[in-house]
Design an enzyme around this catalytic site. Sequence first.
Site, PDB file in Angstrom:
ATOM      1  N   HIS A  52       0.823  -1.191   0.000  1.00  0.00           N
ATOM      2  CA  HIS A  52       0.000   0.000   0.000  1.00  0.00           C
ATOM      3  C   HIS A  52       0.868   1.257   0.000  1.00  0.00           C
ATOM      4  O   HIS A  52       2.057   1.211   0.337  1.00  0.00           O
ATOM      5  CB  HIS A  52      -0.945  -0.015   1.193  1.00  0.00           C
ATOM      6  CG  HIS A  52      -2.066  -1.004   1.028  1.00  0.00           C
ATOM      7  ND1 HIS A  52      -3.085  -1.135   1.928  1.00  0.00           N
ATOM      8  CD2 HIS A  52      -2.327  -1.895   0.030  1.00  0.00           C
ATOM      9  CE1 HIS A  52      -3.935  -2.070   1.497  1.00  0.00           C
ATOM     10  NE2 HIS A  52      -3.494  -2.557   0.355  1.00  0.00           N
ATOM     11  N   GLU A  54       1.060   3.907   1.860  1.00  0.00           N
ATOM     12  CA  GLU A  54       1.664   4.370   3.113  1.00  0.00           C
ATOM     13  C   GLU A  54       2.964   3.617   3.396  1.00  0.00           C
ATOM     14  O   GLU A  54       3.972   4.206   3.795  1.00  0.00           O
ATOM     15  CB  GLU A  54       0.696   4.133   4.286  1.00  0.00           C
ATOM     16  CG  GLU A  54      -0.651   4.829   4.139  1.00  0.00           C
ATOM     17  CD  GLU A  54      -1.686   3.978   3.423  1.00  0.00           C
ATOM     18  OE1 GLU A  54      -1.344   3.298   2.434  1.00  0.00           O
ATOM     19  OE2 GLU A  54      -2.852   4.011   3.845  1.00  0.00           O
TER      20      GLU A  54
HETATM   21  C1  AOF Z   1      -4.571   1.806   1.959  1.00  0.00           C
HETATM   22  N1  AOF Z   1      -3.539   2.117   1.128  1.00  0.00           N
HETATM   23  O1  AOF Z   1      -2.510   1.996  -0.829  1.00  0.00           O
HETATM   24  C2  AOF Z   1      -4.577   0.950  -0.620  1.00  0.00           C
HETATM   25  C3  AOF Z   1      -5.673   0.685   0.243  1.00  0.00           C
HETATM   26  O2  AOF Z   1      -6.077  -6.659  -0.364  1.00  0.00           O
HETATM   27  P1  AOF Z   1      -5.364  -5.430   0.117  1.00  0.00           P
HETATM   28  O3  AOF Z   1      -4.633  -5.646   1.403  1.00  0.00           O
HETATM   29  O4  AOF Z   1      -4.492  -4.774  -0.930  1.00  0.00           O
HETATM   30  O5  AOF Z   1      -6.483  -4.372   0.512  1.00  0.00           O
HETATM   31  C4  AOF Z   1      -7.263  -3.729  -0.453  1.00  0.00           C
HETATM   32  C5  AOF Z   1      -8.197  -2.778   0.231  1.00  0.00           C
HETATM   33  O6  AOF Z   1      -7.418  -1.864   1.015  1.00  0.00           O
HETATM   34  C6  AOF Z   1      -8.975  -1.909  -0.755  1.00  0.00           C
HETATM   35  O7  AOF Z   1     -10.246  -2.441  -1.013  1.00  0.00           O
HETATM   36  C7  AOF Z   1      -9.068  -0.583  -0.021  1.00  0.00           C
HETATM   37  O8  AOF Z   1     -10.109  -0.606   0.925  1.00  0.00           O
HETATM   38  C8  AOF Z   1      -7.747  -0.541   0.706  1.00  0.00           C
HETATM   39  N2  AOF Z   1      -6.727  -0.016  -0.190  1.00  0.00           N
HETATM   40  N3  AOF Z   1      -5.636   1.145   1.490  1.00  0.00           N
HETATM   41  O9  AOF Z   1      -4.532   2.155   3.140  1.00  0.00           O
HETATM   42  C9  AOF Z   1      -3.490   1.717  -0.127  1.00  0.00           C
HETATM   43  N4  AOF Z   1      -4.542   0.484  -1.888  1.00  0.00           N
HETATM   44 ZN    ZN Z   2      -3.424  -0.164   3.600  1.00  0.00          ZN
END
Ligand code: AOF
Ligand code: ZN
Length: 356
Positions: A52, A54
């Site tokens: 992600h 962060e």
């Molecule tokens: C964040 N930062 O850069 C993103 C987020 O399967 P995962 O772990 O990649 O989780 C995907 C979910 O996490 C996505 O549906 C959204 O709610 C969040 N995405 N969150 O803090 C990020 N890409």
């Molecule tokens: Zn995240």
Amino acid sequence: MMEEDVRFMRIALGLARRGEGLVNPNPMVGAVVVKDDRIIGTGWHERFGGKHAEVNAIEDAKRKGHDVKGATMYVTLEPCSHWGKQPPCADRIIKEGISRVVIAVEDPNPLVSGRGIKKLRAAGIEVEVGLLGEEARKLNEVFIKYITTRIPFVSIKLALTLDGFIATESFSSQWITGEAARARVQELRKKHMAIMVGSGTVLRDNPRLNCRLDNCPEKVKVVLDRSGRVAEEVRRGRRFNLFEDGRAIFFTEKPEKFEGIAEAYPITEPEEILKKLGELGIDSVLIEGGRAACGFLPLADKFYLFYGPKLFGRGINPFECLKVETAERAFPLRIDSVEMLGDSVLVTAYPGGRDV
Ligand code: AOF
Ligand code: ZN
């Protein structure tokens, strides 16, 4: 400080955009770590399933020898609080000792929706939400619709003459818009997971329906083929370019005709087709097939209307199915932007009376 906040959040939004087309059905997210008014780390969500934003920003700062303790993080989406393919970002931010987090918009994912913010605040971190929220929401309009409804975001793209035709009466439609407009279509294909057309377009133009930009993931090509004409042609030995890459999905009254040829589902109402695509994990559909678009009009989320500098006087009107009788019954649009693209014009619009 407010002005500085806006500046850093704009940078985070710019970083987020680098993930366009590469992270679906996840959101585009960008993050900037700032200490003593200087950017010490940047990151974005680069690909689906990957780290992600962060975490990438924190690791970038550390790689450059900075201590993120006491820093401020600007992030375009609420840090997640759940375990998905990646661990919760909120926990990582707390662990690293970041003392202030500025968030553009809350994560609408029901697994998060405010829990990340709560977690950060409970750990004593100063959290601000809503800076450039409108931009951030617009950037992730696809994600926001899909994660909350499981129905794909529907965009309708058309190339029209200035008098509103997509082809002459004999269906000749080549070169209505210029080179620059066609280049923009490639960017639109990048943004959407699936491209949809009617079988008429496939039989007539034999399009590839792919995305020819660098690093563009393969597209899902969706074809509405009521009577299974494409399957018949394949059995006669005709080759179609859309089978060359990606995945092809047909909606048809004759799924049996496609056995051994392509993935096919019974054709239903437009709503049901979208629901099915949503179930298949597709978050966004770009409808490019001129006449196929009409049935999806009431379900469209966005319009990309490219106008070339031509007049036909008569021809195929893509909106004919509306059959509007009195002006007050017109299909309302809200124009979002107008751009010159070489010799053509792109009008981007949303259905009227609905906010993004
Ligand atoms: C964040 N930062 O850069 C993103 C987020 O399967 P995962 O772990 O990649 O989780 C995907 C979910 O996490 C996505 O549906 C959204 O709610 C969040 N995405 N969150 O803090 C990020 N890409
Ligand atoms: Zn995240």
